[in-house]
Design a protein around this motif. Structure first.
Motif, mmCIF file in Angstrom:
data_model
loop_
_atom_site.group_PDB
_atom_site.id
_atom_site.type_symbol
_atom_site.label_atom_id
_atom_site.label_comp_id
_atom_site.label_asym_id
_atom_site.label_seq_id
_atom_site.Cartn_x
_atom_site.Cartn_y
_atom_site.Cartn_z
ATOM 1 N N PHE A 27 41.913 -61.145 119.269
ATOM 2 C CA PHE A 27 42.396 -60.452 120.466
ATOM 3 C C PHE A 27 43.913 -60.540 120.572
ATOM 4 O O PHE A 27 44.576 -59.572 120.940
ATOM 5 C CB PHE A 27 41.751 -61.036 121.722
ATOM 6 N N GLU A 39 48.036 -48.298 119.150
ATOM 7 C CA GLU A 39 46.812 -48.504 119.933
ATOM 8 C C GLU A 39 45.571 -48.400 119.076
ATOM 9 O O GLU A 39 44.616 -49.140 119.236
ATOM 10 C CB GLU A 39 46.698 -47.481 121.067
ATOM 11 N N PHE A 40 45.600 -47.434 118.145
ATOM 12 C CA PHE A 40 44.405 -47.201 117.340
ATOM 13 C C PHE A 40 44.056 -48.437 116.521
ATOM 14 O O PHE A 40 42.920 -48.910 116.531
ATOM 15 C CB PHE A 40 44.632 -45.993 116.433
ATOM 16 N N ILE A 43 42.656 -51.248 118.669
ATOM 17 C CA ILE A 43 41.273 -51.112 119.135
ATOM 18 C C ILE A 43 40.319 -51.240 117.955
ATOM 19 O O ILE A 43 39.234 -51.807 118.085
ATOM 20 C CB ILE A 43 41.107 -49.789 119.917
ATOM 21 N N ILE A 46 39.704 -54.778 117.272
ATOM 22 C CA ILE A 46 38.705 -55.387 118.158
ATOM 23 C C ILE A 46 37.299 -54.946 117.774
ATOM 24 O O ILE A 46 36.383 -55.763 117.683
ATOM 25 C CB ILE A 46 39.029 -55.034 119.622
ATOM 26 N N ILE A 47 37.127 -53.639 117.507
ATOM 27 C CA ILE A 47 35.781 -53.155 117.200
ATOM 28 C C ILE A 47 35.263 -53.800 115.924
ATOM 29 O O ILE A 47 34.159 -54.331 115.873
ATOM 30 C CB ILE A 47 35.770 -51.619 117.040
ATOM 31 N N TYR A 49 36.656 -56.383 113.765
ATOM 32 C CA TYR A 49 36.652 -57.826 113.558
ATOM 33 C C TYR A 49 35.932 -58.550 114.679
ATOM 34 O O TYR A 49 34.954 -59.245 114.449
ATOM 35 C CB TYR A 49 38.087 -58.342 113.414
ATOM 36 N N ILE B 108 43.114 -43.502 123.649
ATOM 37 C CA ILE B 108 41.990 -43.808 122.771
ATOM 38 C C ILE B 108 40.793 -44.214 123.619
ATOM 39 O O ILE B 108 40.045 -45.125 123.279
ATOM 40 C CB ILE B 108 42.347 -44.933 121.796
ATOM 41 N N LEU B 111 37.277 -44.889 122.130
ATOM 42 C CA LEU B 111 37.227 -46.088 121.299
ATOM 43 C C LEU B 111 37.251 -47.345 122.154
ATOM 44 O O LEU B 111 36.602 -48.330 121.849
ATOM 45 C CB LEU B 111 38.404 -46.100 120.328
ATOM 46 N N ALA B 115 34.705 -50.341 122.034
ATOM 47 C CA ALA B 115 35.142 -51.717 121.770
ATOM 48 C C ALA B 115 34.602 -52.660 122.823
ATOM 49 O O ALA B 115 34.085 -53.738 122.512
ATOM 50 C CB ALA B 115 36.666 -51.779 121.726
ATOM 51 N N SER B 118 31.102 -53.283 122.186
ATOM 52 C CA SER B 118 30.783 -54.102 121.025
ATOM 53 C C SER B 118 31.061 -55.574 121.274
ATOM 54 O O SER B 118 30.404 -56.431 120.686
ATOM 55 C CB SER B 118 31.544 -53.611 119.799
#
Lengths: 157, 341
Positions: A27, A39-40, A43, A46-47, A49, B108, B111, B115, B118
């Motif tokens: 985080f 930003e991509f 995020i 986070i998704i 890992y 985003i 996403l 996130a 998830s």
């Protein structure tokens, strides 16, 4: 906070705490990406890992029901010395790269370019146009790793 | 309308308060609808029609004794409900309630929602492990395996929506939730992409751990699932998180497939003298968004009391062998249609 969680990750004797510290660390890294206007990547960090990989780690650790790690019997031998030296060399390299980057006058992307660069559209464009071949190669490597894992898992049956 | 910071804080306050109140009343609605389906009366003692029941429940839960199992990991046992509720609430931040009315419309948005979904697994997993009880552990593992499996199909369903947005929206930021809503002006995504809607809805059920996917809390096998060892307000927090997931799931279905805040028959309503950017229009849009969301919350409840629970192997079979290939197929067909037609 990122450094603190990193230290927590490697010093904790209980693997569950280590995994949770790793999540916290991810985080923090995502936060770093955010402050770099990416930003991509933040995020996705986070998704992928925190949301997927570390959940699997947590699973395995919980199912194996590991005890607290025992203290190693020997405190110093050749392998450990080599590990220490490699880590030191890596750290020195990082410092060197950082130094040369700073002394080169920091002619990296200007802030408006950087802002552009972090967007999904830009990254997608770069991946699919300029770096298509490496991108495809990485996916092949990943597929091969997937197959390898399956083969190893099958062998025990 | 541009919002300054204080306005935004007020908006956060209002929306959080509304969300939690609605969550409490979803419990009431669930009991009433369940009673209706099973031909009973449902809660009717506290207040008129039992309307004060949620309040009484909350007071009861607050006053109960908080029990921590002797061999539980105290810190993680405390942390798990906190994680659950916090993550459930953070999803709210990117939802557009009306045109230009949102807490943070990040570029985003989609996403971000994925996130948050998830990492919601952690609350469940940690609570299962830290209770140091086999029922809780099994429940936690089951529900996290389920959430991880259904996330994939959910993400692919979202990609199909993004493809549509790319095709119909004139701007450049296709992952912004408000762009997704604006791209549905005229025709809602559910008519352009019915299969995607179906997949997303089923995955939303699975993500919220609701029947027919409530394997994690299969009472007959696992007592109460991951929250077996929780009592008092900590238990209430898990309960709250579940209902917030229901609300968030409904809100996401509305936003992605049913035109979010867009009004049905918008041209007719605009013809009746409602001006662009006026307060009236804003409240109409909020009303439209909430109505659609409530309809889907009703569907969530309806399904729970109608369908029996799946077996665990059936659940995994559907997730991996049906929904995943189906959603990939959906994307390919949709992309082909958008590219060549």
């Amino acid at each position: 906070m990122g450094i603190a969680s990193g230290i927590g990750l490697i010093t904790n004797r209980n693997p569950i705490y280590s995994v949770l510290f790793a999540v916290l660390n991810f985080f923090c890294i995502a936060g770093l990406y955010l402050s770099l206007q990416a930003e991509f990547i933040a995020i996705v960090q986070i998704i992928v890992y925190a949301g997927a990989i570390m959940v699997l780690f947590l699973f395995v650790v919980m199912l194996l029901n590991l005890e607290d790690e025992k203290k190693p019997e020997k405190s110093w031998d050749a392998i450990r010395g080599l590990t220490f030296l490699t880590a030191l060399a890596f750290f020195a390299e990082l410092v060197f790269i950082f130094q040369s980057f700073v002394s080169s006058g920091n002619k990296a992307l200007s802030s408006s370019d950087a802002f552009e660069f972090g967007t999904v559209e830009k990254i997608g464009w770069e991946l699919m146009q300029n770096y298509l071949f490496p991108f495809e190669m990485v996916s092949v490597v990943l597929l091969a790793a997937l197959m390898g894992a399956m083969v190893i898992a099958k062998k025990h049956n | 309308m541009e919002f300054v910071l204080t306005d935004r804080l007020i908006l956060i306050g209002i929306s959080l308060f509304t969300l939690i109140t609605v969550a409490a009343y979803t419990v009431y609605a669930e009991r009433k609808v369940c009673a209706l389906i099973q031909q009973r009366v449902g809660p009717n003692r506290v207040g008129p029609l039992g309307l004060l029941q949620p309040l009484a429940d909350v007071i009861k839960l607050l006053l109960k004794e908080d029990i921590v199992p002797q061999y539980a990991n105290r810190f993680l046992h405390f942390l798990a409900p906190v994680i659950s509720v916090t993550l459930a609430l953070t999803g709210l931040a990117v939802l557009p309630f009306a045109k230009d009315l949102h807490i943070a419309d990040v570029n985003i948005g989609v996403l971000y929602v994925l996130a948050v979904g998830s990492i919601a697994v952690y609350g469940v997993t940690i609570s299962g492990w830290s209770s140091n009880s086999k029922y809780a552990l099994l429940g936690g593992l089951r529900s996290s395996a389920q959430m991880v499996s259904y996330e994939l199909s959910m993400g692919l369903a979202v990609i199909s929506v993004v493809l549509l947005t790319n095709h119909y929206f004139e701007g450049t930021e296709y992952l912004r939730l408000s762009s997704i809503v604006d791209a549905q002006n005229g025709v809602w995504n559910v008519f352009r992409n019915p299969l995607g809607f179906l997949i997303f809805t089923v995955c939303a059920f699975a993500e919220a751990n609701r029947a027919p996917f409530d394997l994690a809390e299969a009472e007959q096998e696992l007592v109460g699932g991951f929250h077996t060892e929780y009592s008092s307000m900590k238990f209430a927090n898990f309960f709250l998180a579940e209902y917030i997931h229901v609300i968030m799931g409904s809100a996401m279905i509305t936003t992605l497939f049913f035109g979010g805040y867009l009004l049905p028959f918008e041209s007719a309503i605009m013809g009746m003298g409602v001006e662009e950017g006026s307060m009236t229009l804003m409240f109409l849009q909020i009303g439209s968004f909430l109505t659609k969301t409530f309809i889907f919350m009703f569907v969530f409840i309806w399904v729970r009391w109608t369908l029996p629970r799946f077996k665990y192997n059936q659940l995994m079979n559907i997730g991996w062998k049906w929904f995943l290939p189906l959603s990939i197929l959906n994307i390919m067909v949709l992309a082909g249609i958008l590219l060549f037609l």
